[in-house]
Structures are given as C-alpha cells and as structure tokens.
Design a protein around this motif. Structure first.
Motif, PDB file in Angstrom:
ATOM      1  N   SER A   1      18.648   1.090 161.219  1.00 37.80           N
ATOM      2  CA  SER A   1      18.116   1.709 161.956  1.00 37.80           C
ATOM      3  C   SER A   1      17.892   3.432 162.321  1.00 37.80           C
ATOM      4  CB  SER A   1      18.247   1.070 163.354  1.00 37.80           C
ATOM      5  OG  SER A   1      19.635   0.903 164.151  1.00 37.80           O
ATOM      6  N   ASP A   2      17.691   3.586 163.826  1.00 39.80           N
ATOM      7  CA  ASP A   2      18.041   5.149 164.119  1.00 39.80           C
ATOM      8  C   ASP A   2      19.708   5.340 164.141  1.00 39.80           C
ATOM      9  OD1 ASP A   2      15.532   5.980 163.657  1.00 39.80           O
ATOM     10  OD2 ASP A   2      14.730   6.209 165.904  1.00 39.80           O
ATOM     11  N   ASP A   3      20.413   3.883 164.573  1.00 40.98           N
ATOM     12  CA  ASP A   3      22.113   4.138 164.716  1.00 40.98           C
ATOM     13  C   ASP A   3      22.698   4.635 163.948  1.00 40.98           C
ATOM     14  OD1 ASP A   3      22.118   1.604 163.506  1.00 40.98           O
ATOM     15  OD2 ASP A   3      22.459   0.660 164.969  1.00 40.98           O
ATOM     16  N   ARG A   4      21.973   5.398 162.403  1.00 41.09           N
ATOM     17  CA  ARG A   4      22.352   5.526 161.546  1.00 41.09           C
ATOM     18  C   ARG A   4      23.243   4.147 160.839  1.00 41.09           C
ATOM     19  NH1 ARG A   4      24.537  10.936 162.782  1.00 41.09           N
ATOM     20  NH2 ARG A   4      22.238  11.819 163.512  1.00 41.09           N
ATOM     21  N   SER A   5      23.173   3.104 161.105  1.00 36.22           N
ATOM     22  CA  SER A   5      23.306   1.899 160.763  1.00 36.22           C
ATOM     23  C   SER A   5      22.954   0.803 159.980  1.00 36.22           C
ATOM     24  CB  SER A   5      24.372   0.879 161.781  1.00 36.22           C
ATOM     25  OG  SER A   5      23.667   0.089 161.886  1.00 36.22           O
ATOM     26  N   VAL A   6      23.090   0.141 158.578  1.00 40.44           N
ATOM     27  CA  VAL A   6      22.389  -0.895 157.710  1.00 40.44           C
ATOM     28  C   VAL A   6      23.405  -1.657 157.753  1.00 40.44           C
ATOM     29  CG1 VAL A   6      23.483  -0.045 155.592  1.00 40.44           C
ATOM     30  CG2 VAL A   6      21.379  -1.028 155.213  1.00 40.44           C
ATOM     31  N   ARG A   7      23.028  -3.413 157.876  1.00 35.16           N
ATOM     32  CA  ARG A   7      23.752  -4.250 158.642  1.00 35.16           C
ATOM     33  C   ARG A   7      22.788  -5.420 157.236  1.00 35.16           C
ATOM     34  NH1 ARG A   7      25.281  -4.013 164.214  1.00 35.16           N
ATOM     35  NH2 ARG A   7      25.072  -1.882 164.861  1.00 35.16           N
ATOM     36  N   LEU A   8      23.781  -5.532 156.825  1.00 36.78           N
ATOM     37  CA  LEU A   8      23.328  -7.065 156.042  1.00 36.78           C
ATOM     38  C   LEU A   8      23.686  -8.611 157.153  1.00 36.78           C
ATOM     39  CD1 LEU A   8      22.519  -7.946 153.112  1.00 36.78           C
ATOM     40  CD2 LEU A   8      24.888  -8.200 153.057  1.00 36.78           C
ATOM     41  N   TRP A   9      22.731  -9.156 157.117  1.00 37.98           N
ATOM     42  CA  TRP A   9      22.702 -10.678 157.839  1.00 37.98           C
ATOM     43  C   TRP A   9      22.490 -11.843 157.404  1.00 37.98           C
ATOM     44  CZ3 TRP A   9      23.318  -9.561 162.682  1.00 37.98           C
ATOM     45  CH2 TRP A   9      22.617  -8.151 163.778  1.00 37.98           C
ATOM     46  N   SER A  10      23.171 -12.766 157.934  1.00 40.26           N
ATOM     47  CA  SER A  10      22.835 -14.794 156.445  1.00 40.26           C
ATOM     48  C   SER A  10      21.803 -15.231 157.400  1.00 40.26           C
ATOM     49  CB  SER A  10      23.761 -15.144 156.941  1.00 40.26           C
ATOM     50  OG  SER A  10      23.879 -16.454 156.776  1.00 40.26           O
ATOM     51  N   LEU A  11      20.724 -15.515 157.127  1.00 41.92           N
ATOM     52  CA  LEU A  11      19.565 -15.993 157.904  1.00 41.92           C
ATOM     53  C   LEU A  11      19.708 -17.265 158.074  1.00 41.92           C
ATOM     54  CD1 LEU A  11      16.433 -14.600 155.533  1.00 41.92           C
ATOM     55  CD2 LEU A  11      17.837 -13.861 157.782  1.00 41.92           C
ATOM     56  N   VAL A  12      21.113 -18.219 157.516  1.00 41.08           N
ATOM     57  CA  VAL A  12      21.161 -19.473 157.396  1.00 41.08           C
ATOM     58  C   VAL A  12      22.281 -19.723 158.705  1.00 41.08           C
ATOM     59  CG1 VAL A  12      22.869 -21.454 157.074  1.00 41.08           C
ATOM     60  CG2 VAL A  12      21.022 -20.221 155.101  1.00 41.08           C
TER      61      VAL A  12
ATOM     62  N   HIS B   1      22.488 -17.327 160.906  1.00 37.52           N
ATOM     63  CA  HIS B   1      22.319 -16.071 162.037  1.00 37.52           C
ATOM     64  C   HIS B   1      23.188 -15.228 162.226  1.00 37.52           C
ATOM     65  CE1 HIS B   1      18.976 -18.780 163.193  1.00 37.52           C
ATOM     66  NE2 HIS B   1      18.411 -17.955 162.256  1.00 37.52           N
ATOM     67  N   ALA B   2      24.279 -14.398 161.442  1.00 30.89           N
ATOM     68  CA  ALA B   2      25.425 -13.864 161.419  1.00 30.89           C
ATOM     69  C   ALA B   2      25.060 -12.127 160.804  1.00 30.89           C
ATOM     70  CB  ALA B   2      26.692 -14.596 161.334  1.00 30.89           C
ATOM     71  N   LEU B   3      25.930 -11.447 161.338  1.00 38.42           N
ATOM     72  CA  LEU B   3      25.920 -10.414 160.305  1.00 38.42           C
ATOM     73  C   LEU B   3      27.114 -10.516 159.222  1.00 38.42           C
ATOM     74  CD1 LEU B   3      25.550  -7.357 160.427  1.00 38.42           C
ATOM     75  CD2 LEU B   3      27.584  -6.854 162.175  1.00 38.42           C
ATOM     76  N   ILE B   4      26.991  -9.900 158.611  1.00 39.14           N
ATOM     77  CA  ILE B   4      28.419 -10.362 156.959  1.00 39.14           C
ATOM     78  C   ILE B   4      28.705  -8.999 156.767  1.00 39.14           C
ATOM     79  CG2 ILE B   4      28.102 -10.782 154.618  1.00 39.14           C
ATOM     80  CD1 ILE B   4      25.689 -12.681 154.706  1.00 39.14           C
ATOM     81  N   ALA B   5      28.133  -8.151 156.593  1.00 37.67           N
ATOM     82  CA  ALA B   5      28.714  -7.225 156.351  1.00 37.67           C
ATOM     83  C   ALA B   5      27.964  -5.998 157.359  1.00 37.67           C
ATOM     84  CB  ALA B   5      28.860  -6.092 155.167  1.00 37.67           C
ATOM     85  N   ARG B   6      28.534  -4.755 157.342  1.00 40.51           N
ATOM     86  CA  ARG B   6      28.148  -3.373 158.046  1.00 40.51           C
ATOM     87  C   ARG B   6      27.821  -1.906 157.280  1.00 40.51           C
ATOM     88  NH1 ARG B   6      27.790  -1.274 164.873  1.00 40.51           N
ATOM     89  NH2 ARG B   6      27.627   1.338 164.818  1.00 40.51           N
ATOM     90  N   CYS B   7      27.435  -1.071 157.621  1.00 45.35           N
ATOM     91  CA  CYS B   7      28.047   0.224 156.751  1.00 45.35           C
ATOM     92  C   CYS B   7      27.121   1.311 157.611  1.00 45.35           C
ATOM     93  CB  CYS B   7      27.670   0.158 155.476  1.00 45.35           C
ATOM     94  SG  CYS B   7      27.573   2.124 154.303  1.00 45.35           S
ATOM     95  N   ASN B   8      27.935   2.201 158.100  1.00 44.68           N
ATOM     96  CA  ASN B   8      27.330   3.465 158.982  1.00 44.68           C
ATOM     97  C   ASN B   8      27.040   4.641 157.158  1.00 44.68           C
ATOM     98  OD1 ASN B   8      27.454   1.774 160.915  1.00 44.68           O
ATOM     99  ND2 ASN B   8      30.084   2.263 161.404  1.00 44.68           N
ATOM    100  N   MET B   9      25.833   5.431 158.224  1.00 43.49           N
ATOM    101  CA  MET B   9      25.444   6.466 157.368  1.00 43.49           C
ATOM    102  C   MET B   9      25.946   7.391 157.680  1.00 43.49           C
ATOM    103  SD  MET B   9      24.720   4.332 154.739  1.00 43.49           S
ATOM    104  CE  MET B   9      24.510   4.878 153.520  1.00 43.49           C
ATOM    105  N   GLU B  10      25.242   8.809 157.386  1.00 42.92           N
ATOM    106  CA  GLU B  10      25.316   9.712 158.056  1.00 42.92           C
ATOM    107  C   GLU B  10      23.823  10.778 158.849  1.00 42.92           C
ATOM    108  OE1 GLU B  10      27.650  12.376 158.139  1.00 42.92           O
ATOM    109  OE2 GLU B  10      28.582  10.690 157.078  1.00 42.92           O
ATOM    110  N   GLU B  11      22.651   9.720 158.507  1.00 45.44           N
ATOM    111  CA  GLU B  11      21.307  10.072 158.673  1.00 45.44           C
ATOM    112  C   GLU B  11      20.766   8.274 159.369  1.00 45.44           C
ATOM    113  OE1 GLU B  11      19.900  13.215 159.450  1.00 45.44           O
ATOM    114  OE2 GLU B  11      21.351  14.250 158.483  1.00 45.44           O
ATOM    115  N   ALA B  12      19.869   8.532 160.109  1.00 45.97           N
ATOM    116  CA  ALA B  12      18.812   7.656 160.552  1.00 45.97           C
ATOM    117  C   ALA B  12      18.164   6.876 159.213  1.00 45.97           C
ATOM    118  CB  ALA B  12      18.191   8.067 161.905  1.00 45.97           C
ATOM    119  N   VAL B  13      18.152   6.012 159.387  1.00 43.84           N
ATOM    120  CA  VAL B  13      17.761   4.836 158.599  1.00 43.84           C
ATOM    121  C   VAL B  13      16.109   4.072 158.439  1.00 43.84           C
ATOM    122  CG1 VAL B  13      18.229   3.235 156.753  1.00 43.84           C
ATOM    123  CG2 VAL B  13      19.777   3.587 157.158  1.00 43.84           C
TER     124      VAL B  13
END
Length: 245
Positions: free
Chosen positions: A102-113, A115-127
């Motif tokens: 998203s525009d918050d410059r983060s990419v997030r990996l979620w478990s669909l089972v 419904h929880a956040l597994i990993a997060r990575c902050n980027m330099e630009e909006a995704v």
C-alpha cells in the motif's frame, strides 16, 4: 482519552497508555513499544478502558488488548495497513498465503488460515502492485516511482531493484512457465525481464498510447496480452531466443 467509572485512560505518540484516577492522579503507565509485538515509532491514536481491560488503537491500524493485572503482556489482536490506499494484492500459488502492499510503503504477508500477519517489509516507495512468482519463492513489487523490487519470500530480502520507468507500476505478472516477468507502467509501456538472468530486460511492448491497466499471458507463455487506459488491447510475441543469450 477515554473516561469511565475507574477514571481516565490516555494514549499518545510516545506509545504509552496512561491510567489516571477520577481526580487525574496517575495510576500506571504501559509502554506498548516495549511489548513483544511493539516497535519503534508506535503511536497510539485511541484508547478504551473498562474494568481490567484496555484496548488501544495505533496509527498503523493495529489494536492491542491489555489486561491491567497482566500489563506486561499486551495482546496484538489486529494488524493492517495505514497511510493512504491499499492497491496491491496477490495470492500465493501453492500455499494459503496472501500478500498486500500500500501507500504506507509496506508489503505484508498474511496467513489466510489464521488471518494473521506473518511478515512485513518496509520499502522506500509506496507499493502499487505485487506478484508472486510461479513457484511462490519470489515476490515482485511495483512502486509508485516507476521502479520495481523482487524479494525472496522466505526472508523478505531483496533480490534486485530496477528502475526503467518514471511512472507508477500498476500491473505485473510472471509468465506461466516462470521465465519472464512483465511489468506495466503508466508510461504506457510493458517491459519484459528474464527471471533466470537476474531480471535482465529482454523486451519492450510499446504500442499502447495510454497507461497499462491489465496484463495476461497465454498458457504456453508465448503471447502477452495488454489492456490500456485508451481501451486498446494488444498482443505481443515473447522473445524466446533472448533466454539463451
């Protein structure tokens, strides 16, 4: 600030919840930045206090639950994106996982089972776009500044970062055989990169007169179809010979 029979609860940019009695005398302080799920920069935007339970909402769309009698162990019950809009979404080809950016410059990996956040990575630009590779081992991210980044899914570390365009990357897709990554930008161009050659650029699709809205591959990965903002649809044959160079 929140008022109740017990007194008052406040939260601020310092990441701390403070409880006060009815005369506004301090009772206790709870620093969420020091919690197991806390982090530097955590900022509280809302609080609610009832009996021995406190809820705190953060600037980054998280909700923490704190039991007053066990205040050293806050429970993180919700996470999400925050600033701006969420544009990017893809589902893992083999596992019950989803990725968002998203525009918050983060990419997030979620478990669909779970419904929880597994990993997060902050980027330099909006995704603005995301795409899993065919085997799910890599993740391509299209950025607002016209660049794209490829990450390893297992540890969210960078493989390559490439900037060939000036306008936002709104559409990306790996070919079904895993050989190519097609990257479409608001420049009206689609660039083709050879995955096995560390994302060397091997082609350019340049017939569109407007921004790229959608990409799609044939099952044999030989033809790429594009749609653009002018309503035009084009078909491009992929440079198979480039893979051997």
């Amino acid at each position: 600030m929140y008022s109740c029979e017990e007194g008052f609860a406040t939260g601020g940019r310092d990441g701390c919840i403070r409880l006060w009695d009815v005369d506004f005398k301090p009772i206790t302080k709870i620093d969420l930045r020091e919690a197991e799920q806390g982090y530097k920069g955590l900022s509280i935007r809302s609080v609610c206090w009832r009996a021995d339970r406190i809820l705190a909402g953060t600037q980054d769309s998280e909700i923490f639950e704190v039991m007053v009698r066990d205040r050293d162990k806050p429970l993180l019950i919700m996470q999400g994106h925050s600033e701006g809009e969420l544009w990017a979404l893809d589902v893992h080809p083999k596992k019950p996982l989803a990725v968002t950016g998203s525009d918050d410059r983060s990419v997030r990996l979620w478990s669909l089972v779970d419904h929880a956040l597994i990993a997060r990575c902050n980027m330099e630009e909006a995704v603005r776009s995301v795409a899993f590779s065919v085997d799910g081992s890599q993740l391509a991210l299209g950025m607002k500044d016209g660049s794209f980044t490829v990450l390893r899914v297992r540890d969210m570390t960078e493989v390559v970062h490439i900037k060939d365009r000036k306008e936002v990357i709104h559409e990306m897709k790996f070919s079904p055989d895993g050989a190519y990554l097609a990257v479409g930008s608001n420049d009206g161009l689609v660039d083709i990169y050879a995955v096995a050659q560390r994302y060397k650029k091997v082609g350019e699709c340049s017939q569109s007169s407007s921004f790229i809205t959608h990409l799609d591959w044939t099952l044999d990965s030989k033809i790429l179809q594009t749609n653009d903002g002018a309503g035009d649809r084009f078909f491009y044959r992929m440079p198979r010979e480039s893979l051997g160079s």
